[in-house]
Design a protein around this motif. Structure first.
Motif, short mmCIF file in Angstrom:
data_model
loop_
_atom_site.label_atom_id
_atom_site.label_comp_id
_atom_site.label_asym_id
_atom_site.label_seq_id
_atom_site.Cartn_x
_atom_site.Cartn_y
_atom_site.Cartn_z
N GLY A 28 42.12 37.15 40.23
CA GLY A 28 42.37 36.09 41.19
C GLY A 28 43.12 34.96 40.52
N GLY A 30 43.91 30.82 40.31
CA GLY A 30 43.34 29.52 40.62
C GLY A 30 42.36 29.06 39.56
N LYS A 32 39.26 28.03 40.20
CA LYS A 32 37.88 28.25 40.61
C LYS A 32 37.66 29.75 40.80
N ASP A 34 36.57 32.76 42.48
CA ASP A 34 36.28 33.07 43.88
C ASP A 34 36.61 34.53 44.15
N GLN A 35 35.59 35.39 44.13
CA GLN A 35 35.83 36.82 44.30
C GLN A 35 36.45 37.16 45.65
N SER A 36 36.27 36.33 46.66
CA SER A 36 36.84 36.62 47.97
C SER A 36 38.36 36.49 47.98
N ARG A 37 38.92 35.85 46.96
CA ARG A 37 40.37 35.66 46.90
C ARG A 37 41.05 36.55 45.87
N GLY A 38 40.28 37.44 45.25
CA GLY A 38 40.83 38.31 44.22
C GLY A 38 41.52 39.54 44.80
N GLN A 39 42.26 40.20 43.95
CA GLN A 39 42.97 41.43 44.32
C GLN A 39 42.50 42.55 43.41
N HIS A 55 43.97 31.74 36.07
CA HIS A 55 43.55 33.01 36.67
C HIS A 55 42.18 33.39 36.12
#
Length: 68
Positions: A28, A30, A32, A34-39, A55
């Motif tokens: 991801g 950023g 912070k 945030d696993q919800s924003r990772g690829q 990152h």
């Protein structure tokens, strides 16, 4: 990396190139975590992070091998 391993947000002065050799690697962008924003990058996946871009990364439920 062992299953469940995580790498906190950080940056590098040079580009970082990562190839996933086995397992699944998540990344991801950023400052912070945030696993919800990772690829997800499966085996064979590749990512190049430009210099000075924050990152973070983690692996899922299996051992993962990457080449950096």
């Amino acid at each position: 990396m062992p299953a469940g391993y995580g790498i906190p947000p950080h940056l590098h002065k040079a580009s970082e190139n990562v190839t996933v050799l086995s397992g699944a690697f998540f990344i991801g962008l950023g400052e912070k975590f945030d696993q919800s924003r990772g690829q997800e990058l499966p085996a064979g996946g590749f990512v190049s992070v430009p210099p000075n871009h924050a990152h973070y990364a983690w692996v899922g439920g299996m051992e993962t091998i990457v080449q950096v």
